[in-house]
Write an enzyme that holds these catalytic residues in place. Structure first.
Site, short mmCIF file in Angstrom:
data_model
loop_
_atom_site.label_atom_id
_atom_site.label_comp_id
_atom_site.label_asym_id
_atom_site.label_seq_id
_atom_site.Cartn_x
_atom_site.Cartn_y
_atom_site.Cartn_z
N CYS A 164 36.39 43.64 40.60
CA CYS A 164 35.10 44.18 41.04
C CYS A 164 33.96 43.48 40.29
CB CYS A 164 34.95 45.67 40.79
SG CYS A 164 36.24 46.66 41.50
N ARG A 178 35.35 38.17 42.50
CA ARG A 178 35.99 39.23 41.73
C ARG A 178 36.58 40.32 42.63
NH1 ARG A 178 34.48 38.96 36.54
NH2 ARG A 178 35.22 41.06 36.22
N TRP A 184 37.19 45.41 44.54
CA TRP A 184 38.60 45.08 44.74
C TRP A 184 39.34 46.38 44.45
CZ3 TRP A 184 43.21 45.03 41.94
CH2 TRP A 184 44.26 44.28 42.49
N ASN A 226 33.68 48.82 37.10
CA ASN A 226 34.74 47.83 37.16
C ASN A 226 35.78 48.20 36.11
OD1 ASN A 226 36.36 45.53 37.21
ND2 ASN A 226 35.01 44.39 35.87
N GLY A 227 37.02 48.42 36.53
CA GLY A 227 38.06 48.79 35.58
C GLY A 227 38.88 49.94 36.13
N GLU A 238 53.78 26.00 40.82
CA GLU A 238 52.34 25.97 41.07
C GLU A 238 52.05 25.61 42.54
OE1 GLU A 238 49.88 27.14 39.75
OE2 GLU A 238 48.17 26.07 40.57
N LYS A 291 50.09 28.05 45.19
CA LYS A 291 48.88 27.65 45.92
C LYS A 291 49.04 27.90 47.41
CE LYS A 291 46.56 27.57 43.43
NZ LYS A 291 46.76 27.69 42.04
N GLU A 326 49.29 31.81 48.34
CA GLU A 326 48.12 32.67 48.11
C GLU A 326 46.99 32.41 49.09
OE1 GLU A 326 46.07 32.39 44.31
OE2 GLU A 326 46.66 30.29 44.12
N HIS A 340 73.61 27.36 44.20
CA HIS A 340 74.08 28.66 43.71
C HIS A 340 73.56 29.80 44.57
CE1 HIS A 340 75.86 26.67 40.29
NE2 HIS A 340 74.76 25.95 40.21
N LYS A 368 39.45 36.98 41.82
CA LYS A 368 39.48 35.87 40.88
C LYS A 368 39.88 36.31 39.48
CE LYS A 368 38.69 31.62 39.60
NZ LYS A 368 39.83 30.72 39.91
C1 F6R Z 1 46.18 31.46 41.16
C2 F6R Z 1 45.32 32.04 40.14
C3 F6R Z 1 45.87 33.12 39.29
C4 F6R Z 1 45.31 33.01 37.86
C5 F6R Z 1 45.76 34.22 37.04
C6 F6R Z 1 45.29 34.14 35.61
O1 F6R Z 1 45.55 30.42 41.84
O2 F6R Z 1 44.19 31.67 40.00
O3 F6R Z 1 47.26 33.11 39.29
O4 F6R Z 1 45.76 31.83 37.28
O5 F6R Z 1 45.26 35.39 37.63
O6 F6R Z 1 43.90 34.09 35.53
P1 F6R Z 1 43.17 33.57 34.24
O7 F6R Z 1 43.49 32.13 34.07
O8 F6R Z 1 41.72 33.81 34.51
O9 F6R Z 1 43.70 34.39 33.09
#
Ligand code: F6R
Length: 608
Positions: free
Chosen positions: A2, A27, A74, A100-101, A481, A485, A488, A504, A603
């Site tokens: 949020c 956010r 969010w 937020n929280g 990774e 990507k 998501e 396996h 984010k």
């Molecule tokens: C994926 C992504 C998330 C963040 C994770 C940690 O693309 O961005 O998996 O890497 O939420 O976030 P930070 O790095 O801000 O602690």
């Protein structure tokens, strides 16, 4: 998660708040709302959906007033809906709050308030705050805020306005990010700096349990005991343009393209004229390193994937065991952290709740904390003993790209420095690696310049329901990774497998046309990887190989090949991830999705 913005000054609050919220949509973006004091009452508008819904409504019929709060959500408690959107308010709509929280004891508080005759409108935890403010309000807003937070357990950044006080805005910070901004006769609150850059660059980083009281043109900060706190005003010199899209189709594209610059900046900030890594401000000297009995790298998501590469580099260069863990698991497992541990936390935002919790828990156990983070002044940066900033510039897209590559470079620089201090590598290896790292930006640029070759692979994948990513050794962490990507932002079910594990069980999933992205950048594992590619191809998989340009053999066992420039084994993943980022971006775009704001995500994950 949020985003919160608040304004008090002589300008119209609504426009400033919506502007700020637009910079915080990363956010959370399932609903948005605003409360403005019009001089006679609080006018509250809130809608399910993107901020644009609120902005459209205000454009048709603006709210006029100089003090207000806004929120982009969010959802944690209660589905996204108009009624669950913030701001929440008391029964007479004279007090409004954005949050937020998570209020952990909200059920208990709600039951208590309901037994006192209060009717709740929403399913949120936040609404209890509005009713508690009402319960305690006797004419003095600050008194009511202090009494309210005395009842709350959990994490909260709050913004509060009242109908009776047309010149007052109060904010509280506890375990959720919040900053205050100071302008000429005006003041702001926000969850993050980009929200304020258009209006002020003078910001105050709030600490936990601090309360900001903005009254008239004055901003005061108090601690939990209501003692005034003398806060430093920090001048932010970020480039506003850097926080905007600048001609790219989306922030993710811009941020992928910014990686050469980002990595240059990570390196340049820490290299001196002789080309040595300077970590003067970080306590990693020989004496300290000899006293350390265990190194832990802890992070979440993409930052964790970067941590896996950091671990490999540290083990190879320093010759000692290093563990890497997911923060949400680490904090609840027996982790053996003690006063001889070095805990390296990797976090783009510096606000991730689980990573922050590991920081606090490990600190309590006496460990030294080194943060590798991108956001200056973030909670993790401020609470760590030492900070290695990645200097990638603001990352706005939910899917992390430039943060990942700069985190790896940062971890490698730390590894090189420690290995040299410990005498485990010599000057030649050290300088060779630094020179090779300096070549990475140009190599990434080469991949970006050839991005059209990835387009037809995206065409082949866009309609698929599943995709698999294979790799061995550090290519496996890269596969993790790559699959993160793709899943998501394109919503294609994507999974990473250690290629050696295929037989396996996993190979049962391969059928005609299943996309298998096979990463083969490690020379030492190359032949084995080629065999694995052959195995899946023989079962009908559509194999896309990612390998260095001299490895022409992959052409025999794959349908498509993406070549990356030759590089040292350890450094190849930093280059090889770029085509996977581009592939995910292209597939998501071709599916017509909102690349920067994928569903259900935010984010900055500031709740557990
Ligand atoms: C994926 C992504 C998330 C963040 C994770 C940690 O693309 O961005 O998996 O890497 O939420 O976030 P930070 O790095 O801000 O602690």
């Amino acid at each position: 998660m949020c985003g919160i913005v608040g304004y008090l000054g002589s300008k119209n609050a609504a426009g400033i708040i919506v502007d700020g919220l637009a910079k915080l949509e990363y956010r959370g973006y399932d609903s948005a709302g605003i409360a403005v004091n019009t001089g006679t009452e609080l006018e509250i508008r809130k809608f399910k959906g993107r901020l644009a819904v609120l902005a459209d409504d205000l454009e048709k019929n603006n709210i006029i007033g100089n003090v207000g709060i806004g929120h982009t959500r969010w959802a944690t408690h209660g589905e996204p809906s108009d009624v669950n959107s913030h701001p929440h308010f008391n029964k007479d709509k004279t007090l409004a709050v954005v949050h937020n929280g998570i209020i952990e004891n909200y059920l208990e508080l709600r039951e208590q308030l309901e037994s006192e005759g209060i009717e709740f409108k929403s399913k949120t935890d936040t609404e209890v705050v509005a009713h508690l403010l009402d319960k305690y309000y006797e004419g003095n807003l600050l008194d009511a805020v202090y009494k309210t937070i005395g009842d709350l357990k959990g994490a909260y950044a709050l913004g509060i306005v009242s109908a009776e006080h047309n010149d007052e805005l109060i904010a509280v910070r506890k375990d959720s990010p919040l900053i205050a901004g100071v302008g000429e006769g005006e003041a702001f609150i926000a969850s993050d700096i980009p929200a304020l850059l258009k209006y002020t660059r003078d910001v105050i980083y709030l600490d936990n349990d601090e309360v900001v009281h903005i009254k008239g043109g004055n901003l005061k900060v108090y601690d939990s005991q209501r003692n005034p706190v003398d806060k430093k005003i920090n001048h932010v010199d970020w480039d506003v343009e850097a926080a905007e899209k600048g001609g790219y189709s989306c922030f993710m594209e811009k941020e992928i393209f910014e990686q050469p610059e980002g990595i240059k900046s990570t390196l340049e900030r820490r290299l001196n004229e002789e080309g040595r890594i300077v970590l003067d401000d970080i306590n990693l000297d020989k004496e300290y390193l000899e006293s350390v009995n265990k190194i832990y790298i802890v992070a979440c998501g993409t930052a964790y994937n970067a941590g896996v590469l950091g671990k490999t580099a540290m083990q190879r260069m320093m010759g000692i065991p290093v563990t890497v863990d997911i923060a949400s698991e680490f904090r609840y497992n027996e982790n053996f952290v003690d006063d001889k541990s070095l805990v390296i936390l990797v976090s783009q935002s510096g606000e991730t709740a689980d990573t922050l919790a590991v920081l606090r828990d490990s600190k309590e156990k006496g460990a030294r904390i080194l943060a590798v983070t991108n956001v200056v002044g973030s909670s993790i940066a401020r609470e760590a003993d030492d900070v290695f900033y990645t200097w990638a510039g603001p990352e706005i897209a939910v899917a992390s790209t430039k943060a990942y590559t700069t985190q790896i470079v940062s971890l490698y620089m730390i590894a090189l420095n420690c290995a040299l201090e410990m005498g485990n590598i010599d000057d030649k290896y050290y300088f060779d690696m630094i020179e090779k790292m300096k070549e990475i930006p140009a190599k990434i640029q080469e991949v970006i310049n050839n991005k059209d070759s990835i387009e037809h692979i995206a065409d082949d994948i866009v309609k698929k329901e599943h995709a698999f990513f294979l790799g061995r050794g550090i290519d496996y962490s890269l596969a993790m990774e790559g699959s993160l990507k793709l899943k998501e932002i394109s919503y294609i079910h994507a999974e990473a497998f250690a290629a050696g594990e295929l037989k396996h069980g996993t190979i049962a999933l391969i059928e005609e046309g299943t996309p298998v992205i096979s990463i083969a950048t490690q020379q030492s594992m190359f032949d084995k990887m080629v065999s694995n590619m052959e195995e899946v191809r023989a079962r009908g998989a559509y194999v896309v190989a990612i390998s260095q340009s001299h490895n022409k053999e992959v052409e025999k066992v794959s349908n498509k090949v993406i070549y990356i420039p030759d590089s040292e084994d350890l450094l190849s993943p930093i280059i090889a991830v770029v085509p996977m980022q581009l592939l995910a971006l292209m597939v998501s775009t071709k599916r017509g999705l909102d690349v920067d704001k994928p569903r259900n995500l935010a984010k900055s994950v500031t709740v557990e």
